[in-house]
Design a protein around this motif. Structure first.
Motif, PDB file in Angstrom:
ATOM      1  N   THR A   1      -1.658   0.234  -3.627  1.00  0.00           N
ATOM      2  CA  THR A   1      -2.769  -0.818  -3.888  1.00  0.00           C
ATOM      3  C   THR A   1      -2.458  -2.192  -3.026  1.00  0.00           C
ATOM      4  N   THR A   2      -3.167  -3.251  -3.217  1.00  0.00           N
ATOM      5  CA  THR A   2      -3.082  -4.552  -2.466  1.00  0.00           C
ATOM      6  C   THR A   2      -1.912  -5.320  -3.326  1.00  0.00           C
TER       7      THR A   2
ATOM      8  N   ASN B   1       0.915  -1.122  -0.010  1.00  0.00           N
ATOM      9  CA  ASN B   1       0.061  -0.083   0.034  1.00  0.00           C
ATOM     10  C   ASN B   1       0.850   1.184   0.037  1.00  0.00           C
TER      11      ASN B   1
END
Length: 319
Positions: free
Chosen positions: A254-255, A249
């Motif tokens: 983001t993942t 992150n």
């Protein structure tokens, strides 16, 4: 079909980009073959001779002419950090209040936003400036994934070539698909491009070195054809899954799984553009497993099916 709006006013002020301005003039200013009725009357409007890129443009009329037009087109501005000229904003607002259909091309959306025409509306602009538009004008719903947005009397397009898409859409709305196809054929462009901006946006590995995932990200990219889980990535990075998620992150925004999916989509795009491999082969090489899985994720991420994406880029390369 209601009578097509004939009068088109193209706003021209210093700092506008000549490419989008030229597109608007070419589409609306050149009468195509086999038009059964009258075409558009086009006027270039400005307060004085203006510089557009490396060119000087001499407007036919002043900005007050915008309020007399049925369609007003605002081409792209080169410097979105600079507030658009007050006289242009006022003229565009006056034209809309007088009933004109107002369309922006690329970053011309910043002019429409400054006039308040995008408040409460969905709009788009070049993907590189979409976040800036959304931040500066929070009442605008900015969609960076589409080629253009038609909100009836207010229309916006994405960057560069999307100005052509919106212009042809307006011709289609005014004169029907057959005439729009004639115009597209003359310009040697598709009358309608499927998908949106997402298919033209690159998603590279973060360029900066020294972050916690500097070794892991290239390792993943080299193994996109293999089944990879979050546990696999955590083990390779010598981190717990939770620590890995926090680092992803921080570095990518983001993942781990979403970043991995984005890279797989990117690999599929490269193969669709550069090889003749079948969809099943592309899916396997990108780590998607099956063609059905690839199609589902590709359509969702890019906005167009893999087969259509390949045809679009092959046609562009041939041209």
């Amino acid at each position: 079909m209601t009578p097509a709006p004939r009068s088109v006013a193209i706003a021209a002020t210093d700092g506008m980009l000549h490419f989008e301005l030229a597109i608007a003039f070419e589409v609306f200013g050149s009468v195509p073959d086999a038009v059964p009725g009258p075409w558009y009357d086009v006027a270039v409007c400005g307060t004085r001779a203006v510089r557009a890129g490396h060119f000087m443009i001499e407007p036919d009329h002043g900005l007050d002419r915008l309020a007399q037009a049925e369609t007003v087109i605002v081409p792209a501005v080169v410097d979105v950090d600079q507030a658009p000229p007050d006289d242009l904003v006022e003229a565009v607002l006056a034209a809309h209040r007088a009933g004109a259909r107002v369309a922006s091309l690329c970053t011309g959306a910043f002019v429409l936003a400054a006039a308040g025409l995008l408040d409460g509306r969905r709009a788009t602009t070049h993907w590189a400036h979409a976040q800036d538009l959304a931040t500066r004008y929070p009442r605008v719903t900015v969609d960076p994934s589409v080629l253009y947005v038609d909100e009836g009397t207010v229309l916006t397009s994405a960057g560069k070539a999307a100005a052509m898409d919106l212009s042809l859409h307006m011709v289609r709305r005014d004169h029907g698909s057959a005439i729009a196809n004639v115009v597209a054929r003359r310009l040697v462009v598709p009358p309608h491009r499927p998908g949106g901006q997402a298919q033209y946006v690159a998603t590279p590995v973060p360029a900066r070195d020294g972050h916690a995932l500097a070794d892991l990200l290239p390792w993943i990219v080299q193994r996109l054809d293999q089944p990879l889980t979050v546990e696999d990535l955590a083990r390779q990075a010598n981190m717990s899954s939770r620590h890995l998620a926090r680092n992803f992150n921080a570095v990518t925004g983001t993942t781990p799984l979403q970043w991995l999916l984005t890279q797989r989509i990117g690999r599929a795009r490269e193969l669709l553009e550069s090889t003749d491999d079948g969809i099943d082969t592309v899916a396997s090489a990108a780590g998607m497993g099956t063609a059905a899985t690839l199609r589902r994720h590709f359509q969702r991420a890019v906005g167009v099916a893999p087969d259509a994406y390949r045809r679009t880029f092959r046609a562009a390369r041939s041209a």
